[in-house]
Scaffold this motif. Structure first.
Motif, PDB file in Angstrom:
ATOM      1  N   ALA A  38       0.834  -1.208   0.000  1.00  0.00           N
ATOM      2  CA  ALA A  38       0.000   0.000   0.000  1.00  0.00           C
ATOM      3  C   ALA A  38       0.866   1.256   0.000  1.00  0.00           C
ATOM      4  CB  ALA A  38      -0.934  -0.003   1.206  1.00  0.00           C
ATOM      5  N   ALA A  39       1.932   1.248   0.787  1.00  0.00           N
ATOM      6  CA  ALA A  39       2.833   2.408   0.802  1.00  0.00           C
ATOM      7  C   ALA A  39       3.521   2.582  -0.547  1.00  0.00           C
ATOM      8  CB  ALA A  39       3.869   2.245   1.912  1.00  0.00           C
ATOM      9  N   GLY A  40       3.908   1.482  -1.183  1.00  0.00           N
ATOM     10  CA  GLY A  40       4.550   1.566  -2.492  1.00  0.00           C
ATOM     11  C   GLY A  40       3.606   2.091  -3.560  1.00  0.00           C
ATOM     12  N   ILE A  41       2.357   1.643  -3.553  1.00  0.00           N
ATOM     13  CA  ILE A  41       1.385   2.133  -4.526  1.00  0.00           C
ATOM     14  C   ILE A  41       1.115   3.613  -4.306  1.00  0.00           C
ATOM     15  CG2 ILE A  41      -1.038   1.984  -5.220  1.00  0.00           C
ATOM     16  CD1 ILE A  41      -0.840  -1.024  -4.757  1.00  0.00           C
ATOM     17  N   THR A  42       0.968   4.019  -3.048  1.00  0.00           N
ATOM     18  CA  THR A  42       0.704   5.424  -2.748  1.00  0.00           C
ATOM     19  C   THR A  42       1.881   6.304  -3.150  1.00  0.00           C
ATOM     20  OG1 THR A  42      -0.693   4.739  -0.908  1.00  0.00           O
ATOM     21  CG2 THR A  42       0.040   7.023  -0.927  1.00  0.00           C
ATOM     22  N   GLY A  43       3.087   5.902  -2.779  1.00  0.00           N
ATOM     23  CA  GLY A  43       4.272   6.686  -3.145  1.00  0.00           C
ATOM     24  C   GLY A  43       4.521   6.703  -4.642  1.00  0.00           C
ATOM     25  N   GLY A  44       4.313   5.576  -5.290  1.00  0.00           N
ATOM     26  CA  GLY A  44       4.493   5.515  -6.736  1.00  0.00           C
ATOM     27  C   GLY A  44       3.491   6.366  -7.480  1.00  0.00           C
ATOM     28  N   SER A  45       2.268   6.422  -6.990  1.00  0.00           N
ATOM     29  CA  SER A  45       1.278   7.267  -7.647  1.00  0.00           C
ATOM     30  C   SER A  45       1.593   8.746  -7.445  1.00  0.00           C
ATOM     31  CB  SER A  45      -0.127   6.936  -7.144  1.00  0.00           C
ATOM     32  OG  SER A  45      -0.224   7.178  -5.761  1.00  0.00           O
ATOM     33  N   TRP A  46       2.157   9.120  -6.291  1.00  0.00           N
ATOM     34  CA  TRP A  46       2.572  10.514  -6.118  1.00  0.00           C
ATOM     35  C   TRP A  46       3.702  10.848  -7.091  1.00  0.00           C
ATOM     36  CZ3 TRP A  46       6.931  13.329  -5.163  1.00  0.00           C
ATOM     37  CH2 TRP A  46       6.728  14.687  -4.900  1.00  0.00           C
ATOM     38  N   ALA A  47       4.654   9.947  -7.237  1.00  0.00           N
ATOM     39  CA  ALA A  47       5.752  10.185  -8.174  1.00  0.00           C
ATOM     40  C   ALA A  47       5.235  10.294  -9.603  1.00  0.00           C
ATOM     41  CB  ALA A  47       6.781   9.061  -8.066  1.00  0.00           C
ATOM     42  N   TYR A  48       4.283   9.460  -9.971  1.00  0.00           N
ATOM     43  CA  TYR A  48       3.698   9.528 -11.310  1.00  0.00           C
ATOM     44  C   TYR A  48       3.017  10.878 -11.525  1.00  0.00           C
ATOM     45  CZ  TYR A  48       0.640   8.442 -15.237  1.00  0.00           C
ATOM     46  OH  TYR A  48      -0.014   8.466 -16.437  1.00  0.00           O
ATOM     47  N   GLY A  49       2.226  11.320 -10.547  1.00  0.00           N
ATOM     48  CA  GLY A  49       1.559  12.620 -10.677  1.00  0.00           C
ATOM     49  C   GLY A  49       2.538  13.777 -10.722  1.00  0.00           C
ATOM     50  N   TYR A  50       3.616  13.677  -9.969  1.00  0.00           N
ATOM     51  CA  TYR A  50       4.624  14.745  -9.965  1.00  0.00           C
ATOM     52  C   TYR A  50       5.378  14.798 -11.291  1.00  0.00           C
ATOM     53  CZ  TYR A  50       8.571  17.605  -8.559  1.00  0.00           C
ATOM     54  OH  TYR A  50       9.509  18.594  -8.492  1.00  0.00           O
ATOM     55  N   ILE A  51       5.729  13.635 -11.827  1.00  0.00           N
ATOM     56  CA  ILE A  51       6.508  13.598 -13.067  1.00  0.00           C
ATOM     57  C   ILE A  51       5.690  14.076 -14.260  1.00  0.00           C
ATOM     58  CG2 ILE A  51       7.598  12.021 -14.729  1.00  0.00           C
ATOM     59  CD1 ILE A  51       8.541  10.397 -12.272  1.00  0.00           C
ATOM     60  N   PHE A  52       4.444  13.647 -14.356  1.00  0.00           N
ATOM     61  CA  PHE A  52       3.641  13.977 -15.530  1.00  0.00           C
ATOM     62  C   PHE A  52       2.733  15.181 -15.340  1.00  0.00           C
ATOM     63  CE2 PHE A  52       4.638   9.465 -16.186  1.00  0.00           C
ATOM     64  CZ  PHE A  52       5.246   9.572 -17.425  1.00  0.00           C
ATOM     65  N   GLY A  53       2.759  15.828 -14.204  1.00  0.00           N
ATOM     66  CA  GLY A  53       1.928  17.007 -13.981  1.00  0.00           C
ATOM     67  C   GLY A  53       2.722  18.288 -14.147  1.00  0.00           C
ATOM     68  N   LYS A  54       3.167  18.558 -15.356  1.00  0.00           N
ATOM     69  CA  LYS A  54       4.141  19.607 -15.634  1.00  0.00           C
ATOM     70  C   LYS A  54       3.759  20.995 -15.100  1.00  0.00           C
ATOM     71  CE  LYS A  54       7.580  21.465 -18.004  1.00  0.00           C
ATOM     72  NZ  LYS A  54       8.926  21.208 -18.067  1.00  0.00           N
ATOM     73  N   PRO A  55       2.621  21.560 -15.413  1.00  0.00           N
ATOM     74  CA  PRO A  55       2.414  22.937 -14.939  1.00  0.00           C
ATOM     75  C   PRO A  55       2.256  23.032 -13.421  1.00  0.00           C
ATOM     76  CG  PRO A  55       0.754  22.354 -16.595  1.00  0.00           C
ATOM     77  CD  PRO A  55       1.535  21.139 -16.279  1.00  0.00           C
ATOM     78  N   THR A  56       1.540  22.106 -12.834  1.00  0.00           N
ATOM     79  CA  THR A  56       1.301  22.147 -11.378  1.00  0.00           C
ATOM     80  C   THR A  56       1.716  20.805 -10.798  1.00  0.00           C
ATOM     81  OG1 THR A  56      -0.961  21.434 -11.754  1.00  0.00           O
ATOM     82  CG2 THR A  56      -0.600  23.796 -11.573  1.00  0.00           C
ATOM     83  N   ARG A  57       2.985  20.622 -10.585  1.00  0.00           N
ATOM     84  CA  ARG A  57       3.509  19.315 -10.194  1.00  0.00           C
ATOM     85  C   ARG A  57       3.010  18.860  -8.823  1.00  0.00           C
ATOM     86  NH1 ARG A  57       7.462  17.262 -13.504  1.00  0.00           N
ATOM     87  NH2 ARG A  57       8.464  18.737 -14.889  1.00  0.00           N
ATOM     88  N   PHE A  58       3.033  19.723  -7.823  1.00  0.00           N
ATOM     89  CA  PHE A  58       2.647  19.293  -6.478  1.00  0.00           C
ATOM     90  C   PHE A  58       1.148  19.023  -6.372  1.00  0.00           C
ATOM     91  CE2 PHE A  58       6.761  21.172  -5.469  1.00  0.00           C
ATOM     92  CZ  PHE A  58       7.305  20.140  -4.731  1.00  0.00           C
TER      93      PHE A  58
END
Length: 130
Positions: free
Chosen positions: A32-52
């Motif tokens: 569960a921690a890996g899925i949650t952390g990985g999804s945050w990394a995915y959103g940060y990497i591909f969310g160019k204008p508003t990464r956070f």
């Protein structure tokens, strides 16, 4: 969950959410921690204008997915559809176990092959139908 008899010992045929959460393993929490952390990394990497903001939204979605996977895997383990030796040792087996019969034909079609015991799939009572 499959519509057939479980392959392992049944701990509780109908566990509630509290018992499922109490019976989770460390590997479930790490997944569960890996899925949650990985999804945050995915959103940060591909969310160019508003990464956070994208990372936080993806993390919320990943946490939702991880929590559903936790409950699904824990419930399957308590119901006997997944390997559950630790749970049987900790909580004991349910007094009424389904009839475990061998696979008659093709295991992909449990209704057609008849591997479901009467405890899981009771026979139809045709007397009530007119």
């Amino acid at each position: 969950m499959p519509f057939g008899d479980p392959k392992f010992t049944v701990v509780n045929p109908s566990p509630d959410v509290d018992q499922t959460i109490r019976s989770l393993r460390a590997s479930d929490w790490l997944t569960a921690a890996g899925i949650t952390g990985g999804s945050w990394a995915y959103g940060y990497i591909f969310g160019k204008p508003t990464r956070f903001a994208c990372g936080s939204t993806a993390m919320a979605l990943g946490m939702t997915c991880a929590s559903m996977m936790l409950l699904q895997n824990g419930r399957a383990r308590l119901r006997g559809f997944v390997e559950n030796d630790k749970e049987v040792k900790n909580y004991g087996a349910w007094p009424v176990q389904p009839e475990l019969r061998g696979i008659v034909q093709d295991p992909r079609f449990p209704i057609a092959t008849g591997i479901a015991s009467p405890l899981i799939k009771p026979p139809i009572d045709w007397r009530n139908y007119d």
